[in-house]
Design a protein around this motif. Structure first.
Motif, short mmCIF file in Angstrom:
data_model
loop_
_atom_site.label_atom_id
_atom_site.label_comp_id
_atom_site.label_asym_id
_atom_site.label_seq_id
_atom_site.Cartn_x
_atom_site.Cartn_y
_atom_site.Cartn_z
N GLY A 185 13.86 -95.70 -91.61
CA GLY A 185 12.92 -96.75 -91.67
C GLY A 185 12.54 -97.26 -93.22
O GLY A 185 11.51 -97.88 -93.18
N LYS A 186 13.35 -96.86 -94.00
CA LYS A 186 13.00 -97.50 -95.48
C LYS A 186 13.60 -98.85 -95.48
O LYS A 186 14.25 -99.62 -94.64
CB LYS A 186 14.10 -96.60 -96.21
CG LYS A 186 13.94 -95.16 -96.09
CD LYS A 186 14.77 -94.52 -97.25
CE LYS A 186 16.23 -94.63 -97.02
NZ LYS A 186 16.63 -94.00 -95.64
N PRO A 187 13.18 -99.64 -96.50
CA PRO A 187 13.55 -100.95 -97.05
C PRO A 187 15.19 -101.09 -96.98
O PRO A 187 15.54 -99.93 -97.50
CB PRO A 187 12.80 -101.49 -98.11
CG PRO A 187 11.74 -100.49 -98.30
CD PRO A 187 12.19 -99.18 -97.61
N VAL A 188 15.70 -102.31 -96.73
CA VAL A 188 17.17 -102.20 -96.88
C VAL A 188 17.72 -101.80 -98.43
O VAL A 188 18.59 -101.39 -98.44
CB VAL A 188 17.49 -103.50 -96.19
CG1 VAL A 188 19.11 -103.99 -96.80
CG2 VAL A 188 17.44 -103.81 -94.95
N SER A 189 16.74 -102.46 -99.34
CA SER A 189 17.20 -102.15 -100.50
C SER A 189 17.05 -100.69 -101.20
O SER A 189 17.47 -100.25 -102.08
CB SER A 189 16.03 -103.07 -101.41
OG SER A 189 14.71 -102.56 -101.14
N GLN A 190 16.59 -99.94 -100.27
CA GLN A 190 16.32 -98.13 -100.49
C GLN A 190 17.39 -97.40 -99.51
O GLN A 190 16.77 -96.33 -99.23
CB GLN A 190 15.02 -97.72 -100.56
CG GLN A 190 14.05 -98.38 -101.88
CD GLN A 190 12.75 -97.57 -102.10
OE1 GLN A 190 11.84 -97.67 -101.11
NE2 GLN A 190 12.52 -97.06 -103.07
N GLY A 191 18.08 -98.33 -99.10
CA GLY A 191 19.10 -97.56 -97.90
C GLY A 191 18.71 -97.72 -96.63
O GLY A 191 19.31 -97.01 -95.68
N GLY A 192 17.70 -98.64 -96.25
CA GLY A 192 17.43 -98.84 -94.76
C GLY A 192 18.66 -99.59 -94.21
O GLY A 192 19.59 -100.16 -94.88
N VAL A 193 18.51 -99.76 -92.86
CA VAL A 193 19.53 -100.51 -92.27
C VAL A 193 19.02 -101.87 -91.53
O VAL A 193 17.78 -101.67 -90.97
CB VAL A 193 20.26 -99.60 -91.02
CG1 VAL A 193 19.40 -99.21 -89.96
CG2 VAL A 193 21.32 -99.95 -90.50
#
Length: 476
Positions: A185-193
């Motif tokens: 559930g991370k931001p896409v910039s931090q490995g989220g999807v």
């Protein structure tokens, strides 16, 4: 909901609701009682109190992390921030996660976390302090890690909190190459999807859409096959309810009512969800939306005439005191535990089709699983196959144009040639998961002559958990 009715509904133990549903399913299984008790029980309940300096004062924060099942690892489940967080609630949500993951073939054990705070009245700076301290407490007790326990967002949390959890874990676990996979559930910039935000609501849509394709089930409630023209009521316009409403609207369903805490709005001709959200952002409320009727008591919206009712907010909103007044023919449980066992029995006798929460809102954990896999593989979805697919499609189109001696219009060609993006692959995987899950439940219901989808879903989940334990050699 009247105070008298509300107190009766709220007094119900949430965990006991799950146990009752579990016991109904157990009647269809020839499994030793001790094994069933092991599956039903929470494996570990960790309650913590830690101090955080808020302004000039030190406040003691109450928090939880519950691991319901270790039949598969890591454990998986969100973290909610709410002043109503308590042990019974967190235990129940952890149990639901176990059954959800089993039904949709996601290889996790169920878990859940909660912090007893009201994020609406706490500053961003102090929420960050609390989040980071909570994470450090989990690390101390080895209750978080890519192969141990992987949290995710829930009520009151989102990408921001997950990024703080990841950062704290990374700082306290130097050299952990799979640190990104410690939380989803991370931001896409931090490995989220891509596609995670709308995943649960989209999963709700896919599940109900599949039910509405079934001629036998639609005949039993007097409805035509398909979603087009179906009258839908959605309670809750949070992340799940909003996206579910959007997808139903786009599919041709008519959203006749939307309900929130402060009340509900109704228009028999249909509500434009996007315009309602604009109105909500402008005024702070869905009430007084143009060309709609206000309904002061939000519970009354659940009792309006409709084909499909989607409770997407709180547990126990449909109970023995209002179940007889529910007019919906289909109830899709987008929230966790919105229908009590007594209400379940009443609605079943009325012939209402209930699509249970342990299947229907599994879209979130399904896409969380995709994010976890992405983090472990260190490769984003679509990176390796996108250009290959586009090149293959280009060659195929050239063959077709040559054979037919006709040029394909440019706009159509662009659509055909485009290779799969990450969001395309995520949604495709989610759609396939929800469709397969639905048919496994439906087939089991028919083969064992089970009375409803909820019991069939529990039977399916328990069977899969038992199978996992046997493969581990834990049970003789």
């Amino acid at each position: 909901m009247s105070k008298k009715t509300k107190s009766k509904a709220d007094a119900y133990s949430f965990f006991s609701c799950i146990e009752k549903n579990f016991d109904k399913a157990a009647r269809y299984l020839s499994i030793k009682k001790g094994l069933l008790e092991q599956i039903k029980s929470c494996n570990a309940v960790y309650r913590m109190h830690f101090p955080v300096k808020i302004g000039k004062e030190i406040q003691v924060i109450e928090a939880y992390r519950v691991q319901h099942s270790h039949h598969k690892l890591p454990c998986k489940g969100g973290i909610r921030y709410s002043i109503k967080v308590n042990q019974d609630e967190v235990m129940t949500l952890a149990a639901l996660m176990t059954y959800k993951c089993a039904i949709v073939d996601v290889p996790f054990g169920g878990a859940k976390g909660g912090i007893k705070i009201d994020p609406q009245i706490i500053s961003t700076e102090n929420i960050e302090k609390i989040t980071r301290r909570y994470t450090s407490e989990l690390i101390k007790k080895i209750l978080i890690g890519p192969g141990i326990d992987v949290p995710a967002p829930d009520y009151g949390t989102g990408e921001r909190e997950m990024s703080w959890i990841f950062d704290t874990f990374l700082s306290l676990s130097p050299g952990e190459v799979d640190a990104l996979a410690c939380v989803t559930g991370k931001p896409v910039s931090q490995g989220g999807v891509r596609g995670r935000k709308e995943a649960t609501g989209l999963g709700v849509f896919y599940g109900i859409r599949e039910l509405c394709k079934m001629k036998e089930e639609m005949l039993s409630v007097g409805l035509d096959v398909g979603l087009n023209g179906k009258k839908v009521i959605i309670q809750g316009l949070g992340n799940v309810g909003y996206h579910a409403a959007t997808f139903f609207h786009e599919a041709g369903a008519i959203i006749v009512a939307l309900a929130e805490r402060e009340g509900a709005i109704y228009n028999k001709k249909g509500l434009n969800v996007s315009n309602v959200i604009i109105h909500l952002k402008k005024t702070g409320s869905i009430l007084n939306f143009p060309e709609s009727k206000n309904i002061e008591d939000t519970e009354k919206a659940l009792e309006l005439e409709c084909d499909i009712l989607i409770p997407a907010a709180l547990e126990n909103v449909i109970h023995k005191h209002n179940a007889n007044r529910i007019k919906a023919k289909i109830i899709g449980e987008a929230a966790n535990g919105p229908v009590t066992p007594e209400a379940d029995d009443i609605l079943g006798k009325k012939g209402v089709l209930i699509v249970p929460d342990i299947y229907l809102n599994a879209g979130g954990v399904t896409v969380s699983y995709f994010e976890w896999l992405k983090n472990l593989s260190h490769v984003r979805y679509g990176r390796m196959e996108k250009r290959f697919s586009e090149n293959m499609n280009t060659e195929l189109l050239q063959v077709i144009e040559t054979s037919c001696r006709k040029k394909i219009p440019i706009e159509e060609k662009k659509m055909i040639l485009r290779g799969p993006r990450e969001i395309d692959l995520v949604r495709s995987g989610l759609e396939d998961t929800m469709i397969n899950g639905f048919h496994k439940i439906r087939d089991l219901k028919k083969s064992l002559k089970i009375e409803n989808m909820r019991t069939a879903a529990f039977v399916l989940a328990i069977n899969k958990i038992i199978d996992s334990y046997e493969k581990l050699g834990i049970f003789p």
